[in-house]
Design a protein around this motif. Structure first.
Motif, PDB file in Angstrom:
ATOM      1  N   PRO A 117       0.766  -1.217  -0.063  1.00 22.97           N
ATOM      2  CA  PRO A 117       0.035  -0.011  -0.062  1.00 22.97           C
ATOM      3  C   PRO A 117       0.728   1.087   0.104  1.00 22.97           C
ATOM      4  CG  PRO A 117      -0.113  -0.895   2.058  1.00 22.97           C
ATOM      5  CD  PRO A 117       0.678  -1.979   1.433  1.00 22.97           C
ATOM      6  N   PHE A 118       0.392   2.329  -0.682  1.00 25.37           N
ATOM      7  CA  PHE A 118       1.064   3.625  -0.646  1.00 25.37           C
ATOM      8  C   PHE A 118      -0.030   4.701  -0.323  1.00 25.37           C
ATOM      9  CE2 PHE A 118       2.255   7.305  -3.400  1.00 25.37           C
ATOM     10  CZ  PHE A 118       3.592   7.310  -2.984  1.00 25.37           C
ATOM     11  N   ASP A 119       0.424   5.560   0.538  1.00 24.23           N
ATOM     12  CA  ASP A 119      -0.671   6.718   0.863  1.00 24.23           C
ATOM     13  C   ASP A 119      -1.229   7.639  -0.122  1.00 24.23           C
ATOM     14  OD1 ASP A 119      -0.705   5.752   3.289  1.00 24.23           O
ATOM     15  OD2 ASP A 119       0.710   6.731   4.118  1.00 24.23           O
ATOM     16  N   GLY A 120      -0.323   7.827  -1.137  1.00 27.01           N
ATOM     17  CA  GLY A 120      -0.621   9.008  -2.221  1.00 27.01           C
ATOM     18  C   GLY A 120      -1.305   8.353  -3.354  1.00 27.01           C
ATOM     19  N   SER A 121      -1.813   9.413  -4.101  1.00 25.43           N
ATOM     20  CA  SER A 121      -2.592   8.809  -5.272  1.00 25.43           C
ATOM     21  C   SER A 121      -1.502   8.082  -6.242  1.00 25.43           C
ATOM     22  CB  SER A 121      -3.005   9.794  -6.061  1.00 25.43           C
ATOM     23  OG  SER A 121      -3.582   9.435  -7.377  1.00 25.43           O
ATOM     24  N   HIS A 122      -2.077   6.704  -6.652  1.00 26.99           N
ATOM     25  CA  HIS A 122      -1.189   5.984  -7.591  1.00 26.99           C
ATOM     26  C   HIS A 122      -1.957   4.970  -8.482  1.00 26.99           C
ATOM     27  CE1 HIS A 122      -2.500   3.837  -4.222  1.00 26.99           C
ATOM     28  NE2 HIS A 122      -2.401   2.637  -5.112  1.00 26.99           N
ATOM     29  N   GLU A 123      -1.340   4.483  -9.478  1.00 30.59           N
ATOM     30  CA  GLU A 123      -2.023   3.659 -10.175  1.00 30.59           C
ATOM     31  C   GLU A 123      -1.431   2.252  -9.797  1.00 30.59           C
ATOM     32  OE1 GLU A 123      -2.067   3.524 -14.787  1.00 30.59           O
ATOM     33  OE2 GLU A 123      -1.394   5.356 -14.511  1.00 30.59           O
ATOM     34  N   LYS A 124      -2.409   1.107  -9.992  1.00 33.12           N
ATOM     35  CA  LYS A 124      -1.898  -0.091  -9.815  1.00 33.12           C
ATOM     36  C   LYS A 124      -1.431  -0.460 -10.923  1.00 33.12           C
ATOM     37  CE  LYS A 124      -5.336  -1.188  -6.106  1.00 33.12           C
ATOM     38  NZ  LYS A 124      -6.508  -1.977  -5.699  1.00 33.12           N
ATOM     39  N   LEU A 125      -0.265  -1.127 -11.005  1.00 34.45           N
ATOM     40  CA  LEU A 125       0.367  -1.829 -12.250  1.00 34.45           C
ATOM     41  C   LEU A 125      -0.071  -3.331 -12.338  1.00 34.45           C
ATOM     42  CD1 LEU A 125       4.086  -0.519 -11.983  1.00 34.45           C
ATOM     43  CD2 LEU A 125       2.047   0.626 -13.411  1.00 34.45           C
ATOM     44  N   TRP A 126      -0.596  -4.151 -11.457  1.00 34.57           N
ATOM     45  CA  TRP A 126      -1.218  -5.396 -11.320  1.00 34.57           C
ATOM     46  C   TRP A 126      -2.733  -5.131 -11.799  1.00 34.57           C
ATOM     47  CZ3 TRP A 126       1.657  -9.983 -11.000  1.00 34.57           C
ATOM     48  CH2 TRP A 126       0.843 -11.180 -10.865  1.00 34.57           C
ATOM     49  N   ARG A 127      -3.007  -5.262 -13.057  1.00 35.66           N
ATOM     50  CA  ARG A 127      -4.286  -4.955 -13.596  1.00 35.66           C
ATOM     51  C   ARG A 127      -5.336  -6.202 -13.991  1.00 35.66           C
ATOM     52  NH1 ARG A 127      -4.635   1.062 -15.721  1.00 35.66           N
ATOM     53  NH2 ARG A 127      -6.176   0.023 -17.154  1.00 35.66           N
ATOM     54  N   GLU A 128      -6.526  -6.121 -13.826  1.00 42.03           N
ATOM     55  CA  GLU A 128      -7.252  -7.181 -14.145  1.00 42.03           C
ATOM     56  C   GLU A 128      -7.470  -7.054 -15.937  1.00 42.03           C
ATOM     57  OE1 GLU A 128      -7.747  -9.887 -12.629  1.00 42.03           O
ATOM     58  OE2 GLU A 128      -6.562  -9.165 -11.285  1.00 42.03           O
ATOM     59  N   ASP A 129      -7.575  -5.817 -16.298  1.00 40.21           N
ATOM     60  CA  ASP A 129      -7.875  -5.628 -17.756  1.00 40.21           C
ATOM     61  C   ASP A 129      -6.877  -5.988 -18.759  1.00 40.21           C
ATOM     62  OD1 ASP A 129      -6.118  -3.614 -17.509  1.00 40.21           O
ATOM     63  OD2 ASP A 129      -7.669  -1.879 -17.688  1.00 40.21           O
ATOM     64  N   GLY A 130      -5.734  -6.381 -18.291  1.00 41.98           N
ATOM     65  CA  GLY A 130      -4.590  -6.865 -19.162  1.00 41.98           C
ATOM     66  C   GLY A 130      -3.778  -6.237 -19.893  1.00 41.98           C
ATOM     67  N   VAL A 131      -4.170  -4.644 -19.822  1.00 36.50           N
ATOM     68  CA  VAL A 131      -3.339  -3.670 -20.568  1.00 36.50           C
ATOM     69  C   VAL A 131      -1.770  -3.325 -20.067  1.00 36.50           C
ATOM     70  CG1 VAL A 131      -5.433  -2.251 -21.373  1.00 36.50           C
ATOM     71  CG2 VAL A 131      -4.388  -1.426 -19.314  1.00 36.50           C
ATOM     72  N   TYR A 132      -1.812  -3.795 -18.779  1.00 37.07           N
ATOM     73  CA  TYR A 132      -0.391  -3.403 -18.166  1.00 37.07           C
ATOM     74  C   TYR A 132       0.405  -4.903 -18.156  1.00 37.07           C
ATOM     75  CZ  TYR A 132      -0.945   1.426 -16.840  1.00 37.07           C
ATOM     76  OH  TYR A 132      -1.115   2.697 -16.918  1.00 37.07           O
ATOM     77  N   ASP A 133      -0.257  -5.991 -18.847  1.00 40.84           N
ATOM     78  CA  ASP A 133       0.426  -7.105 -18.804  1.00 40.84           C
ATOM     79  C   ASP A 133       1.893  -7.127 -19.229  1.00 40.84           C
ATOM     80  OD1 ASP A 133      -1.712  -8.437 -17.639  1.00 40.84           O
ATOM     81  OD2 ASP A 133      -1.898  -9.712 -19.409  1.00 40.84           O
ATOM     82  N   ILE A 134       2.376  -6.192 -20.022  1.00 38.14           N
ATOM     83  CA  ILE A 134       3.610  -5.659 -20.596  1.00 38.14           C
ATOM     84  C   ILE A 134       3.515  -4.054 -20.453  1.00 38.14           C
ATOM     85  CG2 ILE A 134       5.452  -5.673 -22.259  1.00 38.14           C
ATOM     86  CD1 ILE A 134       4.228  -8.056 -23.537  1.00 38.14           C
ATOM     87  N   VAL A 135       4.333  -3.903 -19.731  1.00 31.56           N
ATOM     88  CA  VAL A 135       4.551  -2.174 -19.575  1.00 31.56           C
ATOM     89  C   VAL A 135       5.924  -1.843 -19.745  1.00 31.56           C
ATOM     90  CG1 VAL A 135       4.362  -0.164 -17.951  1.00 31.56           C
ATOM     91  CG2 VAL A 135       2.728  -2.044 -17.956  1.00 31.56           C
ATOM     92  N   CYS A 136       6.249  -0.934 -20.666  1.00 29.08           N
ATOM     93  CA  CYS A 136       7.726  -0.330 -20.872  1.00 29.08           C
ATOM     94  C   CYS A 136       7.781   1.476 -20.571  1.00 29.08           C
ATOM     95  CB  CYS A 136       8.004  -0.544 -22.324  1.00 29.08           C
ATOM     96  SG  CYS A 136       9.594   0.253 -22.696  1.00 29.08           S
ATOM     97  N   VAL A 137       8.308   1.420 -19.363  1.00 23.98           N
ATOM     98  CA  VAL A 137       8.368   2.698 -19.040  1.00 23.98           C
ATOM     99  C   VAL A 137       9.180   3.547 -19.870  1.00 23.98           C
ATOM    100  CG1 VAL A 137       9.198   4.121 -16.964  1.00 23.98           C
ATOM    101  CG2 VAL A 137       8.317   2.059 -16.784  1.00 23.98           C
ATOM    102  N   LEU A 138       8.485   4.830 -20.193  1.00 26.63           N
ATOM    103  CA  LEU A 138       9.288   5.796 -21.116  1.00 26.63           C
ATOM    104  C   LEU A 138       9.810   6.858 -20.326  1.00 26.63           C
ATOM    105  CD1 LEU A 138       6.555   6.257 -23.869  1.00 26.63           C
ATOM    106  CD2 LEU A 138       8.558   4.615 -23.907  1.00 26.63           C
ATOM    107  N   GLY A 139      10.704   7.289 -20.598  1.00 19.43           N
ATOM    108  CA  GLY A 139      11.703   8.533 -20.044  1.00 19.43           C
ATOM    109  C   GLY A 139      11.037   9.897 -20.135  1.00 19.43           C
TER     110      GLY A 139
END
Length: 170
Positions: free
Chosen positions: A93-115
């Motif tokens: 858990p994280f106190d501030g606003s955040h996105e969960k990277l472990w998602r049910e919809d599958g769009v983050y099954d592969i995520v490449c972080v852009l700089g």
């Protein structure tokens, strides 16, 4: 040698010598200097591919020379402009606003972080700008670039430390 994959606002990306469908921000594209947190726009510019996350329960390790990290259910990304962790990977858990990277919809099954906005992050100028999987209908993203799984895997296979995604208007 520098490799550039150009994503066009019209909804396609040049992948090697092919034009493939992609999704960009629901609000379109915007100059990077005008990008703001939550504006639903993809920032124009050239963004280096930093590293890759993937869901190990759904996919094998992507074939790439970029650094690869397996996701776990406690992975997140801070989008809270008031936080010292803004635009950074966080553990939940994280106190501030955040996105969960472990998602049910599958769009983050592969995520490449852009700089984008990361060296150092300027609070409020946009966070979590990723290259990730597109929804089946290629609906708009929150500001990212999204591709089919086959095209994202192909891109990652040819990517290295000198690879960029360039977002352009036309």
């Amino acid at each position: 040698m520098v490799k550039i994959f150009t994503a066009y606002a019209e909804g396609f990306l040049v992948l090697n010598s092919d034009k493939v469908r992609c999704a960009l921000g629901k609000g379109g594209v915007i100059p990077a200097a005008d990008k703001r947190e939550g504006d639903l726009r993809s920032p124009l510019g050239m963004w280096p591919l930093k590293y890759v996350f993937y869901r190990p329960d759904r996919l094998p390790v992507p074939e790439t020379v970029l650094p690869v990290k397996a996701l776990s259910p406690d992975d997140g990304w801070c989008d809270d402009a008031g936080s010292e962790s803004y635009n950074q990977h966080v553990k939940l858990p994280f106190d501030g606003s955040h996105e969960k990277l472990w998602r049910e919809d599958g769009v983050y099954d592969i995520v490449c972080v852009l700089g984008h906005n990361d060296d150092p992050p300027v609070k409020g100028l946009g966070s979590a700008i990723f290259l990730h999987l597109a929804r089946e209908d290629y609906s708009g993203t929150e500001g990212c670039v999204a591709l089919s799984q086959a095209h994202l895997l192909e891109l990652l296979k040819s990517a290295d430390a000198e690879t960029y995604v360039e977002i352009v208007r036309d």
